[in-house]
Structure formats: C-alpha cells, structure tokens
Design an enzyme around this catalytic site. Structure first.
Site, PDB file in Angstrom:
ATOM      1  N   HIS A 120       1.327  -2.795  17.525  1.00 40.04           N
ATOM      2  CA  HIS A 120       0.518  -3.149  16.351  1.00 40.04           C
ATOM      3  C   HIS A 120       0.395  -4.656  16.136  1.00 40.04           C
ATOM      4  O   HIS A 120       0.012  -5.083  15.056  1.00 40.04           O
ATOM      5  CB  HIS A 120       1.089  -2.471  15.098  1.00 40.04           C
ATOM      6  CG  HIS A 120       0.979  -0.968  15.145  1.00 40.04           C
ATOM      7  ND1 HIS A 120       1.748  -0.133  14.361  1.00 40.04           N
ATOM      8  CD2 HIS A 120       0.181  -0.151  15.882  1.00 40.04           C
ATOM      9  CE1 HIS A 120       1.433   1.138  14.624  1.00 40.04           C
ATOM     10  NE2 HIS A 120       0.491   1.142  15.557  1.00 40.04           N
ATOM     11  N   CYS A 152     -12.602 -24.265  14.231  1.00 38.14           N
ATOM     12  CA  CYS A 152     -13.991 -24.041  13.803  1.00 38.14           C
ATOM     13  C   CYS A 152     -14.134 -23.815  12.295  1.00 38.14           C
ATOM     14  O   CYS A 152     -15.241 -23.667  11.803  1.00 38.14           O
ATOM     15  CB  CYS A 152     -14.591 -22.862  14.574  1.00 38.14           C
ATOM     16  SG  CYS A 152     -13.922 -21.270  14.058  1.00 38.14           S
TER      17      CYS A 152
HETATM   18  C1  BJW Z   1      15.351   4.661   9.026  1.00 38.17           C
HETATM   19  C2  BJW Z   1      16.153   3.668   8.451  1.00 38.17           C
HETATM   20  C3  BJW Z   1      17.318   3.325   9.149  1.00 38.17           C
HETATM   21  C4  BJW Z   1      14.466   3.956   7.177  1.00 38.17           C
HETATM   22  N1  BJW Z   1      17.618   3.938  10.306  1.00 38.17           N
HETATM   23  N2  BJW Z   1      15.664   5.261  10.165  1.00 38.17           N
HETATM   24  C5  BJW Z   1      -5.525  11.054  14.599  1.00 38.17           C
HETATM   25  C6  BJW Z   1      -5.401  11.891  13.519  1.00 38.17           C
HETATM   26  C7  BJW Z   1      -5.464  11.381  12.216  1.00 38.17           C
HETATM   27  C8  BJW Z   1      -5.676  10.041  11.986  1.00 38.17           C
HETATM   28  C9  BJW Z   1      -5.791   9.214  13.071  1.00 38.17           C
HETATM   29  C10 BJW Z   1      -5.733   9.715  14.349  1.00 38.17           C
HETATM   30  N3  BJW Z   1      -5.864   8.683  15.212  1.00 38.17           N
HETATM   31  C11 BJW Z   1      -6.020   7.550  14.501  1.00 38.17           C
HETATM   32  C12 BJW Z   1      -5.972   7.850  13.188  1.00 38.17           C
HETATM   33  C13 BJW Z   1      -6.099   6.899  12.049  1.00 38.17           C
HETATM   34  C14 BJW Z   1      -4.849   6.080  11.836  1.00 38.17           C
HETATM   35  C15 BJW Z   1      -3.676   7.005  11.513  1.00 38.17           C
HETATM   36  O1  BJW Z   1      -2.802   7.235  12.302  1.00 38.17           O
HETATM   37  N4  BJW Z   1      -3.611   7.516  10.298  1.00 38.17           N
HETATM   38  C16 BJW Z   1      -2.506   8.376   9.892  1.00 38.17           C
HETATM   39  C17 BJW Z   1      -1.739   7.708   8.767  1.00 38.17           C
HETATM   40  C18 BJW Z   1      -3.041   9.720   9.527  1.00 38.17           C
HETATM   41  N5  BJW Z   1      -4.554   5.262  12.986  1.00 38.17           N
HETATM   42  C19 BJW Z   1      -5.202   4.160  13.245  1.00 38.17           C
HETATM   43  O2  BJW Z   1      -6.116   3.790  12.512  1.00 38.17           O
HETATM   44  C20 BJW Z   1      -4.804   3.359  14.462  1.00 38.17           C
HETATM   45  N6  BJW Z   1      -5.981   3.040  15.193  1.00 38.17           N
HETATM   46  C21 BJW Z   1      -6.565   3.917  16.027  1.00 38.17           C
HETATM   47  O3  BJW Z   1      -6.039   4.940  16.365  1.00 38.17           O
HETATM   48  O4  BJW Z   1      -7.823   3.524  16.449  1.00 38.17           O
HETATM   49  C22 BJW Z   1      -8.689   4.527  16.960  1.00 38.17           C
HETATM   50  C23 BJW Z   1      -9.096   5.485  15.842  1.00 38.17           C
HETATM   51  C24 BJW Z   1      -9.334   5.011  14.568  1.00 38.17           C
HETATM   52  C25 BJW Z   1      -9.691   5.923  13.534  1.00 38.17           C
HETATM   53  C26 BJW Z   1      -9.768   7.273  13.785  1.00 38.17           C
HETATM   54  C27 BJW Z   1      -9.510   7.746  15.075  1.00 38.17           C
HETATM   55  C28 BJW Z   1      -9.164   6.823  16.118  1.00 38.17           C
HETATM   56  C29 BJW Z   1      -4.202   2.023  14.068  1.00 38.17           C
HETATM   57  C30 BJW Z   1      -2.902   2.168  13.378  1.00 38.17           C
HETATM   58  C31 BJW Z   1      -2.403   0.778  12.920  1.00 38.17           C
HETATM   59  C32 BJW Z   1      -1.175   0.876  12.060  1.00 38.17           C
HETATM   60  N7  BJW Z   1      -0.970  -0.348  11.409  1.00 38.17           N
HETATM   61  C33 BJW Z   1       0.171  -0.486  10.500  1.00 38.17           C
HETATM   62  C34 BJW Z   1       0.019  -1.776   9.615  1.00 38.17           C
HETATM   63  C35 BJW Z   1      -0.148  -2.994  10.381  1.00 38.17           C
HETATM   64  C36 BJW Z   1       1.142  -3.624  10.718  1.00 38.17           C
HETATM   65  C37 BJW Z   1       1.712  -4.482   9.609  1.00 38.17           C
HETATM   66  O5  BJW Z   1       1.021  -5.067   8.777  1.00 38.17           O
HETATM   67  O6  BJW Z   1       2.924  -4.590   9.606  1.00 38.17           O
HETATM   68  O7  BJW Z   1       1.380  -0.463  11.234  1.00 38.17           O
HETATM   69  S1  BJW Z   1       0.346   0.861   9.348  1.00 38.17           S
HETATM   70  C38 BJW Z   1       2.069   0.857   9.326  1.00 38.17           C
HETATM   71  O8  BJW Z   1       2.504   2.158   9.809  1.00 38.17           O
HETATM   72  C39 BJW Z   1       2.513  -0.173  10.371  1.00 38.17           C
HETATM   73  C40 BJW Z   1       3.571   0.581  11.095  1.00 38.17           C
HETATM   74  O9  BJW Z   1       3.760   0.016  12.391  1.00 38.17           O
HETATM   75  C41 BJW Z   1       3.058   1.985  11.112  1.00 38.17           C
HETATM   76  C42 BJW Z   1       4.122   3.025  11.340  1.00 38.17           C
HETATM   77  O10 BJW Z   1       5.044   3.047  10.292  1.00 38.17           O
HETATM   78  P1  BJW Z   1       6.575   3.339  10.614  1.00 38.17           P
HETATM   79  O11 BJW Z   1       7.091   2.298  11.493  1.00 38.17           O
HETATM   80  O12 BJW Z   1       6.718   4.736  11.059  1.00 38.17           O
HETATM   81  O13 BJW Z   1       7.245   3.085   9.179  1.00 38.17           O
HETATM   82  P2  BJW Z   1       7.429   4.095   7.951  1.00 38.17           P
HETATM   83  O14 BJW Z   1       7.714   3.278   6.754  1.00 38.17           O
HETATM   84  O15 BJW Z   1       6.309   5.048   7.854  1.00 38.17           O
HETATM   85  O16 BJW Z   1       8.710   4.946   8.341  1.00 38.17           O
HETATM   86  C43 BJW Z   1      10.000   4.374   8.406  1.00 38.17           C
HETATM   87  C44 BJW Z   1      10.943   5.443   8.864  1.00 38.17           C
HETATM   88  O17 BJW Z   1      12.215   4.873   9.089  1.00 38.17           O
HETATM   89  C45 BJW Z   1      11.148   6.575   7.850  1.00 38.17           C
HETATM   90  O18 BJW Z   1      11.032   7.832   8.513  1.00 38.17           O
HETATM   91  C46 BJW Z   1      12.579   6.368   7.342  1.00 38.17           C
HETATM   92  O19 BJW Z   1      13.240   7.595   7.029  1.00 38.17           O
HETATM   93  C47 BJW Z   1      13.216   5.699   8.531  1.00 38.17           C
HETATM   94  N8  BJW Z   1      14.359   4.817   8.224  1.00 38.17           N
HETATM   95  N9  BJW Z   1      15.636   3.249   7.320  1.00 38.17           N
HETATM   96  C48 BJW Z   1      16.853   4.900  10.813  1.00 38.17           C
HETATM   97  N10 BJW Z   1      18.247   2.373   8.698  1.00 38.17           N
END
Ligand code: BJW
Length: 265
Positions: A120, A152
């Site tokens: 990401h 730019c």
């Molecule tokens: C612990 C802990 C400890 C806590 N020990 N554990 C197919 C179906 C449906 C939708 C889509 C699909 N394909 C694409 C999509 C759309 C979308 C998507 O996935 N939406 C879903 C939410 C439904 N995806 C996209 O848009 C992606 N692009 C793409 O696929 O392009 C083509 C396309 C577009 C549209 C439609 C179809 C195709 C791009 C995704 C970009 C994600 N960007 C982000 C933000 C930017 C980064 C930033 O600013 O920092 O990335 S969103 C945010 O979520 C961030 C993260 O990297 C990402 C994942 O989150 P993560 O890491 O899982 O964090 P949390 O907070 O959710 O979970 C933390 C976990 O840790 C928890 O479970 C806790 O329990 C645990 N935990 N402490 C162990 N100590």
C-alpha cells in the site's frame, strides 16, 4: 493454541524453506501506531476509510494531508517491536523468507527486513499529482500543508494506495507469486478484509501452504487458517521463534529438508 499444536507446527516449520509473512496494522500496534479498524482507528471524527480515498483528497487535500502529517508525527519517533524483530531475523532462519506488508509505516525496514513488499505504499514518500515523480519527505511536521511539488508547484499526494486505486501491478504479482509458492504463510495483525491483500492466504492455501494466523481476535480468515494464535504479535512471534530455536538447536536455518507443499498435521 495448545502446546501439542504448537509443537507440531514448530516441527513443520523446522523443515520448511519458503516462508512468507503477510502483515497488517496489528503488528505495529505494540510500537504505538494506531490500527485502522480498532477503537483507536479514529482521527478527530473521521474514520480512516473516509480519508484514505482519492475522492477525499480531491475534496479537501489539506484535511487529508493533516491526517497524514499527524500519523507521520506519531510514527517518526517509534521503533520496531519484538514482532518486527523476529520477522527480520527469520530472513536468516529460513532459506527463502519474505515479508509482504499492508503497512505504510516503514517499521519492517527499520527492523532490518530486506526482502519486503509494501503493498500500500509508504508514508514517507510523496508523489507529484502532475508529473508522478516520487520523493522521500522525512520532515515532520510538514513545513506546509498541503505540500507542493518543488519542481512544478503542483499538489503532492502521499505515495500510498487508497481505496479504489490499483496496487502496483508488479508488486502485486510478486506478492501472489510468493504466496502461491511458499510452504507456510503467516498472516499477522490484519483484519483480512481489505482486498486484494485478503486474497493472498487463499492463494497460499491453493499452493499447498499452511496458513498460520496471529491476531488478538478471530477474523474472516480464521475459519480457513490451519493454525490460529490468539494474542499480541509482539509476544506470539518471539515465543514461536524461541520454540523454533530450541527445536533446531539454535541453528540459523531449518534442516533444509522441505516437507514439500503438502499439509502435515
Ligand atoms: C493485532 C494487534 C496485535 C491489533 N497483535 N494483532 C473485492 C471485493 C470487495 C471490495 C473490493 C474488492 N477488491 C477491491 C475492493 C475495494 C477495496 C476493498 O478491499 N474494500 C474492502 C474494505 C471491502 N480495495 C481497494 O480499493 C484496493 N484497490 C483495488 O483493489 O483496486 C482494484 C479495485 C478497486 C475497486 C474495486 C475492485 C477492484 C486498494 C486498497 C488500499 C487500502 N489502503 C489502506 C489505506 C492506505 C494506507 C494508509 O493510509 O495507511 O490501507 S486502507 C487500510 O486498510 C490500510 C491498511 O493497509 C488496510 C488493511 O488494514 P489492516 O492492516 O488489516 O488493519 P486493521 O485495522 O483493519 O486490522 C488490524 C488487525 O490487527 C485487527 O484484526 C486487530 O485485531 C489486530 N491486532 N493489535 C496482533 N498487538
């Protein structure tokens, strides 16, 4: 997870060569970086999901940059935790080890991981919205919000993949190839809801890998994982690493006798 299950997993890991870790915000939580979907995932009244979009940036670039400036300020002084450290050390333990991270905080690299795919993007880079040039900006707080391209004068944006945007196809291809070809995939600290990252464990399982999840709580992946370790990554990973070192006599690598890609139980 009971001790017998841990022992059988350690036995399996002692014999594998190709191991991958897919990480999410949870691995950095113990370093003090807020996760996205937990109770700490709010900034002012905004949900992360409503700021990490191209639409939000087009509407109000200053607001989105303020959020990133705040996050950069949080991340700058913190260091990697024991979870990051174990994954960095596993580059020596396993013949072929890679980390695929969804995190943009740079903490895996700070911990010493070299074989790293950042799905990401990275919060320390900015991209010119006109020319697409990417530059590293480490200053925090930013001297101007929103920052402008010094070449730019156009708006800079964080070099981060927002919702609705495509991931770098080369990075994504490599992530799927690594997952499909590994013998064990650790899925650590991710809610496993954001695509396409959330599809990597299925690719690994189709290739015959064991999927091992480490999380504070069950996720949509948990019913499909071969092993689930409930608990903080900063404790679970050092414990597993210690058990692995005990099993392999402290050696830097596994036995090299791969169990192949079949499941062992
Ligand atoms: C612990 C802990 C400890 C806590 N020990 N554990 C197919 C179906 C449906 C939708 C889509 C699909 N394909 C694409 C999509 C759309 C979308 C998507 O996935 N939406 C879903 C939410 C439904 N995806 C996209 O848009 C992606 N692009 C793409 O696929 O392009 C083509 C396309 C577009 C549209 C439609 C179809 C195709 C791009 C995704 C970009 C994600 N960007 C982000 C933000 C930017 C980064 C930033 O600013 O920092 O990335 S969103 C945010 O979520 C961030 C993260 O990297 C990402 C994942 O989150 P993560 O890491 O899982 O964090 P949390 O907070 O959710 O979970 C933390 C976990 O840790 C928890 O479970 C806790 O329990 C645990 N935990 N402490 C162990 N100590």
């Amino acid at each position: 997870m009971d001790d017998r299950e841990t022992a059988s997993l350690v036995e399996f890991l002692a014999g594998v060569r190709r191991v991958v870790a897919l990480t999410g915000a949870g691995i950095s939580a113990e370093s003090g970086v807020p996760t996205f979907r937990g109770k700490d995932g709010l900034w002012r009244q905004y949900r992360a999901e409503s700021l990490a979009t191209p639409e939000a940036f087009a509407r109000d670039p200053a607001l989105v940059w303020e959020w990133y400036d705040w996050r950069r300020g949080l991340i700058a002084p913190v260091g990697p935790n024991p979870g990051h450290a174990v994954l960095a050390a596993w580059e020596d333990r396993f013949e072929d080890f890679a980390v695929i991270t969804q995190n943009v905080d740079g903490l895996h690299r700070k911990a010493g991981t070299k074989n790293l795919l950042e799905l990401h993007g990275n919060i320390w880079r900015a991209r010119c919205t006109r020319e697409g040039t990417v530059r590293e900006i480490l200053t925090t707080p930013l001297p101007e919000v929103p920052p402008l391209c010094p070449d730019c004068g156009a708006l800079l944006r964080p070099d981060i993949v927002w919702f609705g945007e495509s991931l770098d196809p080369d990075v994504l291809d490599r992530a799927f190839a690594l997952s499909a070809g590994c013998e064990a995939l650790f899925v650590i600290g991710t809610s496993s809801v954001v695509q396409p990252a959330a599809s990597l464990p299925a690719a690994a399982a189709r290739g015959g890998a064991k999927v091992i999840e480490v999380n504070l709580e069950p996720t949509p992946l948990t019913p499909h994982a071969d092993h689930f370790f409930p608990g903080p990554a900063g404790q679970v990973l050092p414990l597993l690493d210690r058990r692995l070192r005990e099993r392999t006599g402290g050696g830097r690598r596994g036995s090299g006798q791969s169990n192949g890609k079949g499941r062992s139980s």
